[in-house]
Design a protein around this motif. Sequence first.
Motif, PDB file in Angstrom:
ATOM      1  N   UNK A 289      33.317  19.817  53.294  1.00  0.00           N
ATOM      2  CA  UNK A 289      34.719  18.750  52.666  1.00  0.00           C
ATOM      3  C   UNK A 289      35.968  18.551  53.863  1.00  0.00           C
ATOM      4  N   UNK A 290      35.727  20.044  55.156  1.00  0.00           N
ATOM      5  CA  UNK A 290      36.748  19.009  56.006  1.00  0.00           C
ATOM      6  C   UNK A 290      36.345  17.822  56.116  1.00  0.00           C
ATOM      7  N   UNK A 291      35.883  16.880  56.268  1.00  0.00           N
ATOM      8  CA  UNK A 291      35.268  15.515  56.766  1.00  0.00           C
ATOM      9  C   UNK A 291      35.584  14.417  55.449  1.00  0.00           C
ATOM     10  N   UNK A 292      34.971  15.203  54.149  1.00  0.00           N
ATOM     11  CA  UNK A 292      35.666  14.248  52.983  1.00  0.00           C
ATOM     12  C   UNK A 292      36.922  14.392  52.493  1.00  0.00           C
ATOM     13  N   UNK A 293      37.889  15.069  52.682  1.00  0.00           N
ATOM     14  CA  UNK A 293      38.866  15.497  52.390  1.00  0.00           C
ATOM     15  C   UNK A 293      40.013  14.600  53.578  1.00  0.00           C
ATOM     16  N   UNK A 294      39.867  14.114  54.770  1.00  0.00           N
ATOM     17  CA  UNK A 294      40.456  13.245  55.856  1.00  0.00           C
ATOM     18  C   UNK A 294      40.636  11.732  54.938  1.00  0.00           C
ATOM     19  N   UNK A 295      41.351  11.480  54.843  1.00  0.00           N
ATOM     20  CA  UNK A 295      41.678  10.327  53.442  1.00  0.00           C
ATOM     21  C   UNK A 295      41.770   9.128  54.789  1.00  0.00           C
ATOM     22  N   UNK A 296      41.836   9.743  56.298  1.00  0.00           N
ATOM     23  CA  UNK A 296      42.623   8.391  57.454  1.00  0.00           C
ATOM     24  C   UNK A 296      40.670   7.596  57.148  1.00  0.00           C
ATOM     25  N   UNK A 297      39.379   9.632  56.995  1.00  0.00           N
ATOM     26  CA  UNK A 297      38.603   8.692  56.751  1.00  0.00           C
ATOM     27  C   UNK A 297      37.088   8.366  55.929  1.00  0.00           C
ATOM     28  N   UNK A 298      37.790   8.239  54.685  1.00  0.00           N
ATOM     29  CA  UNK A 298      37.803   8.089  53.923  1.00  0.00           C
ATOM     30  C   UNK A 298      38.001   6.530  53.174  1.00  0.00           C
ATOM     31  N   UNK A 299      38.144   6.292  54.737  1.00  0.00           N
ATOM     32  CA  UNK A 299      38.031   4.244  53.847  1.00  0.00           C
ATOM     33  C   UNK A 299      37.337   3.927  55.432  1.00  0.00           C
ATOM     34  N   UNK A 300      37.257   4.593  56.580  1.00  0.00           N
ATOM     35  CA  UNK A 300      35.880   4.449  57.501  1.00  0.00           C
ATOM     36  C   UNK A 300      34.719   4.709  56.517  1.00  0.00           C
ATOM     37  N   UNK A 301      34.740   5.836  56.039  1.00  0.00           N
ATOM     38  CA  UNK A 301      33.185   6.372  54.809  1.00  0.00           C
ATOM     39  C   UNK A 301      32.785   4.686  53.802  1.00  0.00           C
ATOM     40  N   UNK A 302      33.946   4.237  53.691  1.00  0.00           N
ATOM     41  CA  UNK A 302      33.976   2.872  52.660  1.00  0.00           C
ATOM     42  C   UNK A 302      33.265   2.047  53.536  1.00  0.00           C
ATOM     43  N   UNK A 303      33.934   1.454  54.220  1.00  0.00           N
ATOM     44  CA  UNK A 303      33.347   0.415  55.199  1.00  0.00           C
ATOM     45  C   UNK A 303      31.527   0.577  55.445  1.00  0.00           C
TER      46      UNK A 303
END
Lengths: 329, 329
Positions: A289-303
């Motif tokens: 959750x700590x990873x997925x809740x981080x908004x800056x990471x969610x963009x990297x994840x999408x990409x």
Amino acid sequence: MTPDVAYINDLSKKVIENDRTTLAKAITLIESTKKEHQKIAEGLLEKCLEYQKESVRVGITGVPGVGKSTFIENFGMLLVHRGKKVAVLTIDPSSNETKGSILGDKVRMETLSKEKNAFIRPSPTSGSLGGVARKTRETIILLEAAGYDVILIETVGVGQNETAVRDMTDFFLLLKLPGAGDELQGIKRGVMEMADAIAINKADGQNVQPAETAQLEFSRALHLLSAKENGWIPQVMTCSAMQNTGLKPIWSCIEKFMLHTKENGSFHRTRKQQNKKWLRHHLNHILLQDFYDNPTLSQALSSMEEKVMESEITPFVAAERLLRAYRKA
Amino acid sequence: MTPDVAYINDLSKKVIENDRTTLAKAITLIESTKKEHQKIAEGLLEKCLEYQKESVRVGITGVPGVGKSTFIENFGMLLVHRGKKVAVLTIDPSSNETKGSILGDKVRMETLSKEKNAFIRPSPTSGSLGGVARKTRETIILLEAAGYDVILIETVGVGQNETAVRDMTDFFLLLKLPGAGDELQGIKRGVMEMADAIAINKADGQNVQPAETAQLEFSRALHLLSAKENGWIPQVMTCSAMQNTGLKPIWSCIEKFMLHTKENGSFHRTRKQQNKKWLRHHLNHILLQDFYDNPTLSQALSSMEEKVMESEITPFVAAERLLRAYRKA
């Protein structure tokens, strides 16, 4: 975000008083995926853990069609008549609104569901097995704080579900059908090894003889397995949930098991190990959750997802890059 | 730690040549939990992804006793006779060395296992469903690089296993038994919804009539479900794997499905979505590994586990503290 302490206190007070409406609401909070609900649920669970009663947690499994609902209905009624407060939970992450069978759940456990001293809660309707199991584990805490004496946890099928239920129950009951040939083939060794008792259900009418044959064969098969660490010898019984026969010996068996394992200390040893596993599950959950809740990471994840979908990079490289980004964040 | 590039190159070369000994060894590397093996496996998979062939990935499920092994044996032989290279994998995390049935696996698929153009690999013998599924997913890459045309992935039972298999296959086949009454009750709506075809097996002798009745009932049940997104209408067939009848129409059905979904684009859309899920699974795996591999945290973990086991603190508080420690580390 600080959860409302007064609200949590009020909820927990009502749960401990076994206010059924509040209990149902509290379980819904546990099952919610909303962050603010989760915070309230955690606060509530903290409170409830202080009032935890040592119930008997029984896991019940068997293939579809073995008659689990009828069994739980009549077994639950037997316990209610003996003055027990009984709760029924289901672990079945694959189910949808109909809770697993096309017939639906409305016809299940009609009598038991009307009992004042019984509380039936179907499985959360969505989520992974891990998620459903975690929430069921937490629901047990509420039910025990509310004073339930026996908690029956039903699960369907063979395999992973059973392991999840085993990890949160004291006693594991496997329901089987009479008719041994195909049956013996179908026994999952893992599930057999988990069982503290096997009940051959539908032992009525023409099935009485086959049920007794099956009883014999299962007893033999169980003897092939090595002895349980807790010194308990798994029992094989026959019953007919439909005709309400053979259910009393099953409860006696559970009582004997509780006495046996409490006397030799394995009961509390097992519960401790279960608490440890519970920590692991919860820890894994919040780590991710700590990873997925981080908004800056969610963009990297999408990409990265985009790149993997288009086969520009492999999942290994993408995951490695995301881990590095997470460490920096 | 840098994995040996020359070694990886040699391995991948032999895998691509379908050297069976190397293939078996490479899968063992994938299944290994040792860090150095995992690094080699990842390098190997990177290489193999370049040589990936577009195979037909077929998931096959059904309750124990439905005859999955016999089906795969004879269905696999049919494909081999048509010049296909066939691989068989199993997803069954609950199994032990006997792979799920007390009878064991040695008697299973005896003819197919002797075929030069067939490769059978049983399920990894340990691990969670997530772990087993991830490794199976990776094994598919090796098999496709080795030139296998059809990959049959067998799974047992009802529920989570099926979802895992669905997420890595193109076509999902559900095997059922004749005899509709109990059967219809037992249908997991989720599994029904996944099926691209249902085959009523054991349609021989006295079972022919009941099988046809079941066929009719399942067709009706499938019509109650909403249409598939890919426009495919699930087929219901009867067969007898034992007597080798009705298997050809099942392969025709799969061929028709491939044509249909490749024409309307859903085949590649689905594969892209599957790649995305694969990334998620792998990412979750390495995120957790990053915590558990950290030696400074493992001590904190032990100490928290101790406290939770003794009920000094709750799993929620313990997990929260461990997350904080992880962030600092």
